[in-house]
Design a protein around this motif. Sequence first.
Motif, PDB file in Angstrom:
ATOM      1  N   ASN A   1       0.733  -1.334  -0.077  1.00  0.00           N
ATOM      2  CA  ASN A   1       0.071   0.092   0.100  1.00  0.00           C
ATOM      3  C   ASN A   1       1.062   1.335  -0.139  1.00  0.00           C
ATOM      4  O   ASN A   1       0.269   2.322   0.387  1.00  0.00           O
TER       5      ASN A   1
ATOM      6  N   GLY B   1       1.809   2.563  -2.783  1.00  0.00           N
ATOM      7  CA  GLY B   1       1.479   3.290  -4.207  1.00  0.00           C
ATOM      8  C   GLY B   1       2.123   2.729  -5.376  1.00  0.00           C
ATOM      9  O   GLY B   1       2.257   3.197  -6.381  1.00  0.00           O
TER      10      GLY B   1
ATOM     11  N   SER C   1      -0.378   2.461  -8.354  1.00  0.00           N
ATOM     12  CA  SER C   1      -0.650   3.846  -8.735  1.00  0.00           C
ATOM     13  C   SER C   1       0.419   4.300  -9.706  1.00  0.00           C
ATOM     14  O   SER C   1      -0.100   5.031 -10.569  1.00  0.00           O
TER      15      SER C   1
ATOM     16  N   VAL D   1      -6.292  -0.708  -8.111  1.00  0.00           N
ATOM     17  CA  VAL D   1      -5.750   0.253  -7.186  1.00  0.00           C
ATOM     18  C   VAL D   1      -7.012   0.207  -6.258  1.00  0.00           C
ATOM     19  O   VAL D   1      -7.922   0.651  -6.631  1.00  0.00           O
TER      20      VAL D   1
ATOM     21  N   ASP E   1      -7.673   0.945  -1.625  1.00  0.00           N
ATOM     22  CA  ASP E   1      -7.208   1.316  -0.277  1.00  0.00           C
ATOM     23  C   ASP E   1      -6.695   0.189   0.530  1.00  0.00           C
ATOM     24  O   ASP E   1      -6.009   0.331   1.468  1.00  0.00           O
TER      25      ASP E   1
ATOM     26  N   ASP F   1       6.812   5.180   1.586  1.00  0.00           N
ATOM     27  CA  ASP F   1       5.886   6.243   2.064  1.00  0.00           C
ATOM     28  C   ASP F   1       6.836   7.467   2.612  1.00  0.00           C
ATOM     29  O   ASP F   1       7.641   7.338   3.215  1.00  0.00           O
TER      30      ASP F   1
ATOM     31  N   ASN G   1       6.885   8.530  -1.926  1.00  0.00           N
ATOM     32  CA  ASN G   1       5.227   8.602  -2.676  1.00  0.00           C
ATOM     33  C   ASN G   1       4.378   9.265  -1.416  1.00  0.00           C
ATOM     34  O   ASN G   1       5.011   9.267  -0.315  1.00  0.00           O
ATOM     35  N   LYS G   2       3.410   9.751  -1.985  1.00  0.00           N
ATOM     36  CA  LYS G   2       2.414  10.252  -1.044  1.00  0.00           C
ATOM     37  C   LYS G   2       3.085  11.642  -0.343  1.00  0.00           C
ATOM     38  O   LYS G   2       2.666  11.818   0.981  1.00  0.00           O
TER      39      LYS G   2
ATOM     40  N   SER H   1       3.905  12.513  -5.635  1.00  0.00           N
ATOM     41  CA  SER H   1       2.564  12.218  -5.222  1.00  0.00           C
ATOM     42  C   SER H   1       1.806  11.501  -6.445  1.00  0.00           C
ATOM     43  O   SER H   1       1.570  12.484  -7.231  1.00  0.00           O
ATOM     44  N   CYS H   2       1.614  10.432  -6.309  1.00  0.00           N
ATOM     45  CA  CYS H   2       0.599   9.865  -7.452  1.00  0.00           C
ATOM     46  C   CYS H   2      -0.911  10.364  -7.691  1.00  0.00           C
ATOM     47  O   CYS H   2      -1.495  10.313  -8.608  1.00  0.00           O
ATOM     48  N   HIS H   3      -1.340  11.077  -6.555  1.00  0.00           N
ATOM     49  CA  HIS H   3      -2.432  11.705  -6.761  1.00  0.00           C
ATOM     50  C   HIS H   3      -2.282  13.301  -7.136  1.00  0.00           C
ATOM     51  O   HIS H   3      -3.306  13.716  -7.293  1.00  0.00           O
TER      52      HIS H   3
END
Length: 493
Positions: free
Chosen positions: A249, A251, A254, A267, A269, A328, A369-370, A392-394
Amino acid sequence: MALLRNVATGVWSSTRHFASSGCTIYSLSSGHVKCGVSVIRVSGPQTKKALRAIVANKEYEPKARQAYLKSFFHPTSKEMIDRGLLLWFPGPASFTGEDSCEFQVHGSLAVIAAMLDALGKVDGLRPAEPGEFTKRAFFGGKLDLTEVEGLADLIHAETEAQRKQALLQSTGALARLYDNWRRRLIRCAAHLEAYIDFAEEEQIEGGVILQLTKELKSVKSEIREHLSDQRQGELLRDGVRTVIIGAPNVGKSSLLNLLCQRSVSIVTDQAGTTRDIIETMHNFGGYPVVFSDTAGLRKSTTDSIEQEGMQRAKACLAQSDMILLLADAKEIREINHEDSVPQFVDSYLQELDIPLDLCGGKRLQLVANKTDTLSREEIAKLEKLSNILAISCHQPETMPVFLGSLEKQLQELCGEPRAENPRITNTRYRQQLERCIEHIDVFLRDYRPDVYPDMAIAASKLRNSVRCIERITGHVSCEDILDVVFKDFCIGK
């Protein structure tokens, strides 16, 4: 000399055996899809007969390498099939070295089928096998084996860098380099055999041996330098195997979806969604990359399916060329200096239960990531560390620096194809060149002019070094190698 006689006999016997079949072959050369124009190729001694049969004129004499707009007919039914272009290439000035012609017709499946059926009705013609046109070009002396394999790579090239490398090889960049070494080794072998056979009678000076030894050391040095290329040519040809690994988890899926710009991996949660290896080929800045998404890694789990997924992830890691180690950003934000990054990487790999030696010799890039979960100050601190890529993949706007760094690393791994410095593109070449060096080393070790051991035995080692080069270029009969090379061609090439 025995060496020169053996080489000549091997090539001539293979060529004579291949040419003795006397068959004329035909095939579609432009691909089995609907298109505006399709090309049907014919090659062999009955080509002009086939050409005349299709244009329904037994006396027709086309000029070489000129295009003619003609009507094409079925030789049995006399029915018109299509109207298109005809080109005549008399041997030896053709791709195969034989009499050849091309029919350029409309690319419908019905027209192609009718043309192939019409050619099949001409006596002496048969459908070509996969790669047979190129095989005839090889046996006709139009291409050597490295050029043949370069042509195959050019047909299958998917990226710009692959195209450049394949084009250089197909036009003789490697062939010229290897032929230079082959000729120099043959000359050394010939001088040695002359010394063995005639030294006492003709009073050949012993200095020829010292000159020969000097030349062998020079060739050996050049081959060794050629081998020390970090497998750049092979990576460019086959694709850089890039594995994405990390804890559950973080990413990984992602990131793969973002790199490929499509939904490749599921993908959610929920940790541990990915269990099997998901691979996808991608053209990344002109360089071929095989991205692999893997199961999240941790030291222990009671889930047998997850255990299997983790084992597969480690096996994929062992076969990779490049590692994207995803973590992370919250776990990395306490790092204040670049010198602390290797220590974090070692600790993180141990946490993932990955032996450090499994990553040895591979390019590893730590990715945080994140970053959207961090403060601006924490992000700014991470971005100052040159050996960490923060994303950040978002937030796609965080990706340009990461993508630019990845492209730069791929360029360093694959290099830039250059005519003056062609690279090894095939494991077979590497193996034969390493054996060539071994044979030269054995000769240089076993033969010492001051001791005068059995020179005839030493000469056999030198002949073996020549054969290693010839197995690459195809100057000797090696049917097992040829079968492997030509089976990868499509029919009609």
